[in-house]
Scaffold this motif. Structure first.
Motif, PDB file in Angstrom:
ATOM      1  N   LEU A 121       0.881  -1.158   0.000  1.00 46.30           N
ATOM      2  CA  LEU A 121       0.000   0.000   0.000  1.00 46.30           C
ATOM      3  C   LEU A 121       0.920   1.209   0.000  1.00 46.30           C
ATOM      4  O   LEU A 121       1.835   1.307   0.830  1.00 46.30           O
ATOM      5  CB  LEU A 121      -0.907  -0.001   1.232  1.00 46.30           C
ATOM      6  N   LEU A 122       0.699   2.140  -0.930  1.00 41.35           N
ATOM      7  CA  LEU A 122       1.653   3.210  -1.211  1.00 41.35           C
ATOM      8  C   LEU A 122       1.055   4.584  -0.949  1.00 41.35           C
ATOM      9  O   LEU A 122      -0.167   4.774  -1.056  1.00 41.35           O
ATOM     10  CB  LEU A 122       2.095   3.142  -2.677  1.00 41.35           C
ATOM     11  N   ASN A 123       1.927   5.550  -0.662  1.00 39.34           N
ATOM     12  CA  ASN A 123       1.485   6.943  -0.592  1.00 39.34           C
ATOM     13  C   ASN A 123       1.721   7.610  -1.940  1.00 39.34           C
ATOM     14  O   ASN A 123       2.162   6.971  -2.907  1.00 39.34           O
ATOM     15  CB  ASN A 123       2.184   7.689   0.547  1.00 39.34           C
ATOM     16  N   SER A 124       1.437   8.921  -2.027  1.00 44.09           N
ATOM     17  CA  SER A 124       1.532   9.612  -3.312  1.00 44.09           C
ATOM     18  C   SER A 124       2.971   9.837  -3.753  1.00 44.09           C
ATOM     19  O   SER A 124       3.209  10.300  -4.868  1.00 44.09           O
ATOM     20  CB  SER A 124       0.792  10.953  -3.231  1.00 44.09           C
ATOM     21  N   ARG A 125       3.937   9.512  -2.905  1.00 43.87           N
ATOM     22  CA  ARG A 125       5.347   9.588  -3.304  1.00 43.87           C
ATOM     23  C   ARG A 125       5.865   8.217  -3.759  1.00 43.87           C
ATOM     24  O   ARG A 125       7.057   8.064  -4.042  1.00 43.87           O
ATOM     25  CB  ARG A 125       6.203  10.109  -2.150  1.00 43.87           C
ATOM     26  N   GLU A 176       5.997   5.560  -1.899  1.00 41.69           N
ATOM     27  CA  GLU A 176       6.638   4.883  -0.774  1.00 41.69           C
ATOM     28  C   GLU A 176       5.663   3.906  -0.126  1.00 41.69           C
ATOM     29  O   GLU A 176       4.451   4.129  -0.121  1.00 41.69           O
ATOM     30  CB  GLU A 176       7.093   5.899   0.269  1.00 41.69           C
ATOM     31  N   LEU A 177       6.209   2.838   0.454  1.00 41.71           N
ATOM     32  CA  LEU A 177       5.375   1.832   1.109  1.00 41.71           C
ATOM     33  C   LEU A 177       4.915   2.341   2.468  1.00 41.71           C
ATOM     34  O   LEU A 177       5.724   2.730   3.308  1.00 41.71           O
ATOM     35  CB  LEU A 177       6.162   0.534   1.258  1.00 41.71           C
ATOM     36  N   ILE A 178       3.591   2.369   2.672  1.00 42.93           N
ATOM     37  CA  ILE A 178       3.038   2.736   3.980  1.00 42.93           C
ATOM     38  C   ILE A 178       2.416   1.535   4.677  1.00 42.93           C
ATOM     39  O   ILE A 178       2.057   1.614   5.853  1.00 42.93           O
ATOM     40  CB  ILE A 178       2.001   3.874   3.876  1.00 42.93           C
ATOM     41  N   GLY A 179       2.274   0.414   3.960  1.00 41.37           N
ATOM     42  CA  GLY A 179       1.699  -0.777   4.570  1.00 41.37           C
ATOM     43  C   GLY A 179       1.792  -1.977   3.654  1.00 41.37           C
ATOM     44  O   GLY A 179       2.028  -1.851   2.446  1.00 41.37           O
ATOM     45  N   ALA A 221      -4.154  -3.051   5.749  1.00 36.45           N
ATOM     46  CA  ALA A 221      -2.721  -3.201   5.529  1.00 36.45           C
ATOM     47  C   ALA A 221      -1.994  -3.068   6.865  1.00 36.45           C
ATOM     48  O   ALA A 221      -2.412  -2.303   7.741  1.00 36.45           O
ATOM     49  CB  ALA A 221      -2.214  -2.150   4.545  1.00 36.45           C
ATOM     50  N   ILE A 222      -0.897  -3.818   7.015  1.00 30.23           N
ATOM     51  CA  ILE A 222      -0.049  -3.717   8.200  1.00 30.23           C
ATOM     52  C   ILE A 222       0.861  -2.508   8.028  1.00 30.23           C
ATOM     53  O   ILE A 222       1.542  -2.367   7.013  1.00 30.23           O
ATOM     54  CB  ILE A 222       0.781  -4.993   8.380  1.00 30.23           C
ATOM     55  N   SER A 223       0.864  -1.606   8.995  1.00 27.62           N
ATOM     56  CA  SER A 223       1.565  -0.334   8.852  1.00 27.62           C
ATOM     57  C   SER A 223       3.063  -0.477   9.081  1.00 27.62           C
ATOM     58  O   SER A 223       3.547  -1.466   9.645  1.00 27.62           O
ATOM     59  CB  SER A 223       0.989   0.693   9.831  1.00 27.62           C
ATOM     60  N   THR A 224       3.812   0.540   8.652  1.00 29.07           N
ATOM     61  CA  THR A 224       5.273   0.476   8.690  1.00 29.07           C
ATOM     62  C   THR A 224       5.827   0.412  10.110  1.00 29.07           C
ATOM     63  O   THR A 224       6.935  -0.099  10.309  1.00 29.07           O
ATOM     64  CB  THR A 224       5.887   1.686   7.966  1.00 29.07           C
TER      65      THR A 224
END
Length: 472
Positions: free
Chosen positions: A187-191, A193-196, A216-219
């Motif tokens: 699960l990704l953010n707008s950059r 990067e993996l957030i979950g 999703a399991i968070s970072t």
């Protein structure tokens, strides 16, 4: 914002500039209609960039009896996935986005029931790797999922938002579509990067498909596990993973109540909370009230619409720990009620009440019943308009003739609201609800049935912070 020019002047001036075709309005400030179109263009550009950046790092994993997705975390071929994807296999087959296949060894599992595992591509190499976000996920931010749904659709990309956070159990809820086979993917953010790590969805045994609520399991849970893998202290013994199966959906009639129980025969989420599923037939414009009452558990309710959209969630609105959702149904069809517990492993009896409050327009007695309630935050990482102001976008289903009130409040920044239809045509906008308040409010009668889009915006590029959005 303390300024001698009324804030509404911005809208009036922009409207006038648009009408006379002034070239100044385009490069400097968003006009009332162009803001929506520009938001669409920026969203599209963000989606393309995120996919191009992240998709080469996402792999399909085949463990024989199970399959799923994973993310390459280090350039030498260390891959993060779900424990239930690899099961008890010692080796798996990994396929990269470019079609290359490798054998990989399972090198560790997370402990304490956390659904994470790591595999390492044999022989190493120089692979594309994904970055883990250092920021805490925020409700309302964009979320992107890439995975291998159903084991055959490698590289599938879906878009949504972060819908809810559960810091106590390290979970992120999202409406980005996650289906069987997406498990273990990012699960990704707008950059980009993996957030979950996508791990589970609300589903039924009958369909196994997505209904708009994934987890999703968070970072903050991922980092300690990755540290254990890299320093060689992670366990190499597989444990039983949480299952998602449970009782089939049960029908409930309008103006009826049923007695239920959450226990080991119920569905189970990644946070180890139980839930049962109920279905009912609703009509467009109909208002319903759902209550979940118990003296043995802390009830949590979720309502899902015919188009698999999350229409509402509630924890304690019925008094004490009891839950209540009041909603105007956006379309005719089958609705699902998720009778859940707030905490993990809670077992006990409850009563579920479903009542019809009538149909059509919102009456004065029902004016505080919400179609949508969201808490979010604007700031770096969010999309921006041409004036540099941050924004989040939300959608809801409306009915022709329905009167709604949209409120955007913040103690951190000066708010701005836009309402548009699905095609991006402006319906209404507002800056300040009064001369003494920088909060925004739109009161409007919807012209047609369909999907509507709400843009929660800051007045200028300096506007950042938390906000609350409600539609009632």
């Amino acid at each position: 914002m303390n300024c001698w020019i009324p804030r509404l002047t911005k809208v009036s001036l922009l409207t006038l500039m648009t009408l006379v075709g002034s070239a100044l309005s385009a490069p400097y400030l968003p006009g009332p209609v162009s803001a929506i179109a520009q938001a669409q263009n920026q969203d599209e550009a963000t989606s393309i960039r995120v996919y191009q950046q992240a998709s080469p790092t996402v792999v399909a994993i085949n463990a024989g009896e199970s399959s799923g997705s994973g993310s390459i975390i280090t350039r030498d071929g260390l891959i993060l996935t779900n424990a239930h994807v690899v099961g008890r296999a010692a080796t798996v087959t990994v396929q990269l986005a470019d079609g290359r296949q490798f054998q990989a060894d399972v090198v560790g599992y997370a402990e304490d029931g956390l659904d994470l595992a790591a595999v390492k591509i044999r022989g190493g190499g120089n692979f594309p790797a994904i970055s883990l976000s250092s920021d805490v996920a925020q409700v309302g931010q964009q979320a992107f999922a890439i995975g291998n749904p159903f084991g055959v659709l490698q590289g599938t990309f879906t878009v949504g938002i972060v819908s809810r956070l559960d810091p106590a159990r390290g979970l992120i809820q999202t409406d980005a579509a996650i289906n069987p086979g997406n498990s273990g993917g990012p699960l990704l953010n707008s950059r980009g990067e993996l957030i979950g790590v996508n791990t589970s969805i609300y589903t039924t045994e009958a369909s196994g498909g997505n209904i708009g609520i994934g987890f999703a399991i968070s970072t903050d849970q991922i980092r300690p596990f990755m540290a254990a893998i890299q320093n060689g202290t992670a366990t190499t013994t597989a444990t039983n993973r949480p299952r998602s199966g449970g009782r089939p959906a049960e029908s409930i009639a309008l103006n009826a109540q049923v007695a239920g129980q959450l226990d080991s025969s119920s569905h189970l989420l990644a946070d180890r909370s139980y839930f049962n599923i109920y279905r009912f037939e609703g009509q467009a414009g109909q208002q319903v009230e759902i209550e979940m009452l118990s003296q043995q558990i802390d009830p949590y309710l979720i309502l899902v619409g015919p188009n698999q959209e999350d229409l509402g969630q509630d924890d304690d609105s019925a008094g004490g720990v009891n839950a209540r959702i009041i909603a105007t149904l956006p379309a005719s069809g089958t609705y699902l009620i998720m009778a859940n517990s707030y905490a993990a492993n809670e077992e006990g009896r409850y009563e579920l009440h479903l009542s019809s409050l009538g149909g059509g327009q919102t009456s004065s007695a029902n004016q505080n019943r919400y179609l949508l309630q969201e808490a979010g935050r604007l700031g770096p990482g969010d999309p921006q308009l041409r004036d540099g102001s941050f924004y989040d976008e939300f959608s809801f289903e409306g009915v022709a003739g329905q009167q709604i009130v949209i409120s955007l409040t913040s103690s951190d920044f000066d708010t701005y609201l836009f309402l548009a239809d699905e095609a991006g045509n402006q319906i209404a906008e507002n800056d300040d609800v009064s001369d003494s308040s920088t909060n925004s409010e739109i009161v409007v009668t919807l012209p047609r049935q369909g999907l509507y889009r709400v843009v929660a915006n800051a007045y200028d590029s300096q506007g950042q912070g938390s906000y609350r959005l409600s539609i009632r």
